[in-house]
Design a protein around this motif. Structure first.
Motif, PDB file in Angstrom:
ATOM      1  N   GLN A  33      80.052  50.743 -74.042  1.00  0.00           N
ATOM      2  CA  GLN A  33      78.805  50.695 -73.277  1.00  0.00           C
ATOM      3  C   GLN A  33      79.053  51.255 -71.880  1.00  0.00           C
ATOM      4  O   GLN A  33      79.983  50.829 -71.197  1.00  0.00           O
ATOM      5  N   LEU A  34      78.220  52.213 -71.468  1.00  0.00           N
ATOM      6  CA  LEU A  34      78.277  52.772 -70.122  1.00  0.00           C
ATOM      7  C   LEU A  34      77.053  52.273 -69.365  1.00  0.00           C
ATOM      8  O   LEU A  34      75.916  52.553 -69.750  1.00  0.00           O
ATOM      9  N   ILE A  35      77.283  51.528 -68.297  1.00  0.00           N
ATOM     10  CA  ILE A  35      76.202  50.803 -67.620  1.00  0.00           C
ATOM     11  C   ILE A  35      76.164  51.188 -66.142  1.00  0.00           C
ATOM     12  O   ILE A  35      77.186  51.154 -65.454  1.00  0.00           O
ATOM     13  N   GLY A  36      74.992  51.525 -65.675  1.00  0.00           N
ATOM     14  CA  GLY A  36      74.806  51.796 -64.254  1.00  0.00           C
ATOM     15  C   GLY A  36      74.426  50.531 -63.513  1.00  0.00           C
ATOM     16  O   GLY A  36      73.894  49.578 -64.087  1.00  0.00           O
ATOM     17  N   SER A  37      74.718  50.509 -62.210  1.00  0.00           N
ATOM     18  CA  SER A  37      74.382  49.336 -61.410  1.00  0.00           C
ATOM     19  C   SER A  37      74.042  49.789 -60.000  1.00  0.00           C
ATOM     20  O   SER A  37      74.831  50.488 -59.356  1.00  0.00           O
ATOM     21  N   ALA A  38      72.859  49.390 -59.522  1.00  0.00           N
ATOM     22  CA  ALA A  38      72.380  49.826 -58.208  1.00  0.00           C
ATOM     23  C   ALA A  38      71.934  48.623 -57.382  1.00  0.00           C
ATOM     24  O   ALA A  38      70.972  47.945 -57.734  1.00  0.00           O
ATOM     25  N   GLY A  39      72.638  48.345 -56.296  1.00  0.00           N
ATOM     26  CA  GLY A  39      72.235  47.267 -55.402  1.00  0.00           C
ATOM     27  C   GLY A  39      72.144  45.940 -56.120  1.00  0.00           C
ATOM     28  O   GLY A  39      72.908  45.648 -57.044  1.00  0.00           O
ATOM     29  N   MET A  40      71.180  45.124 -55.720  1.00  0.00           N
ATOM     30  CA  MET A  40      70.956  43.837 -56.370  1.00  0.00           C
ATOM     31  C   MET A  40      69.510  43.406 -56.156  1.00  0.00           C
ATOM     32  O   MET A  40      69.013  43.439 -55.024  1.00  0.00           O
ATOM     33  N   PRO A  41      68.819  42.997 -57.229  1.00  0.00           N
ATOM     34  CA  PRO A  41      67.434  42.548 -57.074  1.00  0.00           C
ATOM     35  C   PRO A  41      67.350  41.196 -56.365  1.00  0.00           C
ATOM     36  O   PRO A  41      68.258  40.358 -56.470  1.00  0.00           O
ATOM     37  N   ILE A  42      66.244  40.986 -55.670  1.00  0.00           N
ATOM     38  CA  ILE A  42      66.044  39.764 -54.881  1.00  0.00           C
ATOM     39  C   ILE A  42      66.230  38.485 -55.709  1.00  0.00           C
ATOM     40  O   ILE A  42      66.849  37.523 -55.222  1.00  0.00           O
ATOM     41  N   PRO A  43      65.740  38.396 -56.969  1.00  0.00           N
ATOM     42  CA  PRO A  43      65.886  37.138 -57.714  1.00  0.00           C
ATOM     43  C   PRO A  43      67.332  36.698 -57.952  1.00  0.00           C
ATOM     44  O   PRO A  43      67.568  35.531 -58.257  1.00  0.00           O
ATOM     45  N   GLU A  44      68.298  37.608 -57.814  1.00  0.00           N
ATOM     46  CA  GLU A  44      69.696  37.240 -58.027  1.00  0.00           C
ATOM     47  C   GLU A  44      70.363  36.685 -56.763  1.00  0.00           C
ATOM     48  O   GLU A  44      71.451  36.115 -56.834  1.00  0.00           O
ATOM     49  N   PHE A  45      69.728  36.859 -55.608  1.00  0.00           N
ATOM     50  CA  PHE A  45      70.332  36.419 -54.355  1.00  0.00           C
ATOM     51  C   PHE A  45      70.574  34.914 -54.278  1.00  0.00           C
ATOM     52  O   PHE A  45      71.625  34.486 -53.786  1.00  0.00           O
ATOM     53  N   PRO A  46      69.628  34.059 -54.711  1.00  0.00           N
ATOM     54  CA  PRO A  46      69.884  32.616 -54.594  1.00  0.00           C
ATOM     55  C   PRO A  46      71.168  32.168 -55.282  1.00  0.00           C
ATOM     56  O   PRO A  46      71.904  31.335 -54.740  1.00  0.00           O
ATOM     57  N   ALA A  47      71.456  32.729 -56.457  1.00  0.00           N
ATOM     58  CA  ALA A  47      72.688  32.347 -57.163  1.00  0.00           C
ATOM     59  C   ALA A  47      73.913  32.757 -56.358  1.00  0.00           C
ATOM     60  O   ALA A  47      74.879  31.992 -56.231  1.00  0.00           O
ATOM     61  N   MET A  48      73.900  33.973 -55.812  1.00  0.00           N
ATOM     62  CA  MET A  48      75.031  34.443 -55.018  1.00  0.00           C
ATOM     63  C   MET A  48      75.198  33.605 -53.750  1.00  0.00           C
ATOM     64  O   MET A  48      76.305  33.153 -53.425  1.00  0.00           O
ATOM     65  N   LEU A  49      74.091  33.377 -53.035  1.00  0.00           N
ATOM     66  CA  LEU A  49      74.163  32.604 -51.796  1.00  0.00           C
ATOM     67  C   LEU A  49      74.610  31.167 -52.064  1.00  0.00           C
ATOM     68  O   LEU A  49      75.339  30.569 -51.258  1.00  0.00           O
ATOM     69  N   ASN A  50      74.206  30.611 -53.197  1.00  0.00           N
ATOM     70  CA  ASN A  50      74.629  29.266 -53.559  1.00  0.00           C
ATOM     71  C   ASN A  50      76.133  29.210 -53.823  1.00  0.00           C
ATOM     72  O   ASN A  50      76.819  28.264 -53.407  1.00  0.00           O
ATOM     73  N   MET A  51      76.672  30.253 -54.488  1.00  0.00           N
ATOM     74  CA  MET A  51      78.114  30.295 -54.745  1.00  0.00           C
ATOM     75  C   MET A  51      78.893  30.407 -53.440  1.00  0.00           C
ATOM     76  O   MET A  51      79.942  29.785 -53.269  1.00  0.00           O
ATOM     77  N   VAL A  52      78.358  31.202 -52.496  1.00  0.00           N
ATOM     78  CA  VAL A  52      79.013  31.329 -51.196  1.00  0.00           C
ATOM     79  C   VAL A  52      78.932  30.010 -50.443  1.00  0.00           C
ATOM     80  O   VAL A  52      79.917  29.538 -49.864  1.00  0.00           O
ATOM     81  N   SER A  53      77.766  29.391 -50.466  1.00  0.00           N
ATOM     82  CA  SER A  53      77.552  28.129 -49.763  1.00  0.00           C
ATOM     83  C   SER A  53      78.493  27.045 -50.270  1.00  0.00           C
ATOM     84  O   SER A  53      78.983  26.216 -49.494  1.00  0.00           O
ATOM     85  N   GLN A  54      78.776  27.060 -51.582  1.00  0.00           N
ATOM     86  CA  GLN A  54      79.645  26.043 -52.179  1.00  0.00           C
ATOM     87  C   GLN A  54      81.125  26.425 -52.137  1.00  0.00           C
ATOM     88  O   GLN A  54      81.971  25.668 -52.598  1.00  0.00           O
ATOM     89  N   GLY A  55      81.418  27.603 -51.593  1.00  0.00           N
ATOM     90  CA  GLY A  55      82.799  28.028 -51.472  1.00  0.00           C
ATOM     91  C   GLY A  55      83.420  28.575 -52.741  1.00  0.00           C
ATOM     92  O   GLY A  55      84.645  28.743 -52.815  1.00  0.00           O
ATOM     93  N   LYS A  56      82.600  28.882 -53.754  1.00  0.00           N
ATOM     94  CA  LYS A  56      83.139  29.426 -55.004  1.00  0.00           C
ATOM     95  C   LYS A  56      83.558  30.880 -54.858  1.00  0.00           C
ATOM     96  O   LYS A  56      84.453  31.358 -55.558  1.00  0.00           O
ATOM     97  N   VAL A  57      82.877  31.600 -53.975  1.00  0.00           N
ATOM     98  CA  VAL A  57      83.303  32.937 -53.573  1.00  0.00           C
ATOM     99  C   VAL A  57      83.259  32.978 -52.049  1.00  0.00           C
ATOM    100  O   VAL A  57      82.516  32.233 -51.416  1.00  0.00           O
ATOM    101  N   ALA A  58      84.053  33.867 -51.458  1.00  0.00           N
ATOM    102  CA  ALA A  58      84.174  33.881 -49.998  1.00  0.00           C
ATOM    103  C   ALA A  58      84.176  35.316 -49.486  1.00  0.00           C
ATOM    104  O   ALA A  58      85.239  35.906 -49.247  1.00  0.00           O
ATOM    105  N   PRO A  59      82.994  35.925 -49.334  1.00  0.00           N
ATOM    106  CA  PRO A  59      82.940  37.310 -48.849  1.00  0.00           C
ATOM    107  C   PRO A  59      83.567  37.489 -47.483  1.00  0.00           C
ATOM    108  O   PRO A  59      84.060  38.580 -47.158  1.00  0.00           O
ATOM    109  N   GLY A  60      83.580  36.426 -46.671  1.00  0.00           N
ATOM    110  CA  GLY A  60      84.189  36.528 -45.347  1.00  0.00           C
ATOM    111  C   GLY A  60      85.670  36.875 -45.399  1.00  0.00           C
ATOM    112  O   GLY A  60      86.216  37.463 -44.449  1.00  0.00           O
TER     113      GLY A  60
END
Length: 347
Positions: free
Chosen positions: A287-314
């Motif tokens: 499977q060859l899959i393209g990916s462009a940016g990120m849609p707004i509905p996916e942001f809460p999940a990402m921000l929640n993971m950052v808030s809980q320390g599961k990922v650390a972009p900093g």
């Protein structure tokens, strides 16, 4: 306000005083606190991003800050709110926006490309109720800037498009900001990540971000090394760089029925035209899959993971600079020097 201004393609940015942005009824003006320096802007400086058509122009699309002014029609934000800016902005009414995919909006606007961006003290965000997000109180501005393009792009590409699963082998080609983000995200999802690059210092940093193994593709055949490490090939492989070699090697690294995600933007002519092994794709049901940016509905999940320390972009940030140092940061990118993400914190 002070801003780093693009006055012509293939020229250094000029740091100077410019007019403050003007507020519109549906817009918000932000005072910026942190703004990431991204390779996409280097493409724009070299004239490889056709969205920039008028000069002078202010680039920059990875940012966080505080609401300074709100337009008369704004309902979701007020002065003093802490915010993060998604770099792909939708109109909210096209079929893709209505189905939750504003990242591929028919009338998409990119911050810093279609309109003035974040290499400045202030920025105006149009249609802000649709295209701006509150920043959780326990997420700092630096982490938000690190999420501004590369991390959110990697999150969408790895989680939504790549459908990463626990226990899978994931190869990531390129350990710049996007690649390091993908490594951290895939590792947090329980995958076994192999980082591929040509610089040992970047590969060492990739291990700090969660890679279980590394491959220096300058010294060995990367697809072959990955197939040996994984006993058959990666389940998911991500090209986070976009050059012809990494795209092809990513595909060649897959096991049967594997998934290749293209996140890195190609500078090849004719829209990034790149030869691929079609017969291998067919025979192995890849499977060859393209990916462009990120849609707004996916942001809460990402921000929640950052808030809980599961990922650390900093943790991706290795350098803080002043706006005056921006050209030096781009010079380092040209030579593929430096490790991690650079963020402007002094405007």
């Amino acid at each position: 306000m002070r801003a780093a201004v693009l006055e012509a393609f293939n020229q250094p940015l000029v740091v100077k005083q410019v007019a403050d942005p003007e507020l519109t009824p549906d817009g918000v003006i932000l005072k910026l606190v942190a703004s990431g320096v991204c390779r996409s802007d280097l493409h724009a400086i070299h004239g490889k991003m056709c969205m920039v058509q008028n000069f002078p122009h202010i680039l920059g699309h990875e940012m966080s800050g505080v609401v300074e002014q709100v337009g008369s029609n704004i309902r979701n934000f007020k002065k003093g709110d802490r915010v993060i800016v998604p770099f792909t902005q939708g109109d909210g009414v096209c079929p893709h926006c209505l189905s939750g995919h504003n990242n591929v909006c028919d009338n998409s606007q990119m911050v810093g490309m279609h309109f003035n961006g974040g290499y400045a003290e202030y920025i105006h965000i149009p249609n802000a109720d649709l295209n701006l997000l509150h920043l959780p109180e326990n997420v700092d501005f630096l982490s938000a800037a690190a999420m501004g393009c590369r991390f959110m792009t990697a999150f969408h590409g790895t989680v939504a498009q790549g459908n990463v699963r626990p226990g899978e082998w994931v190869a990531v080609y390129g350990t710049g900001g996007v690649g390091l983000s993908a490594i951290q995200i895939a590792a947090a999802a329980g995958a076994n990540v192999i980082a591929v690059d040509i610089a040992d210092d970047k590969l060492a940093f990739a291990k700090e971000m969660g890679a279980v193994a590394t491959v220096n593709s300058k010294e060995e055949n990367a697809p072959q090394a990955i197939k040996e490490l994984t006993k058959g090939g990666a389940h998911l492989s991500i090209d986070a760089l976009g050059i012809q070699e990494t795209c092809l090697n990513s595909i060649m690294s897959l096991r049967k029925r594997g998934r290749h995600v293209q996140i890195g933007l190609s500078s090849n002519p004719n829209g990034g035209m790149t030869p691929i092994p079609v017969n291998l794709v067919l025979g192995h049901e890849l499977q060859l899959i393209g990916s462009a940016g990120m849609p707004i509905p996916e942001f809460p999940a990402m921000l929640n993971m950052v808030s809980q320390g599961k990922v650390a972009p900093g943790k991706l940030i290795t350098k803080h600079i002043a706006l005056d140092d921006i050209n030096a940061a781009f010079d380092e990118m040209v030579s593929y020097g430096g490790v991690g993400v650079t963020v402007i914190t002094k405007f």
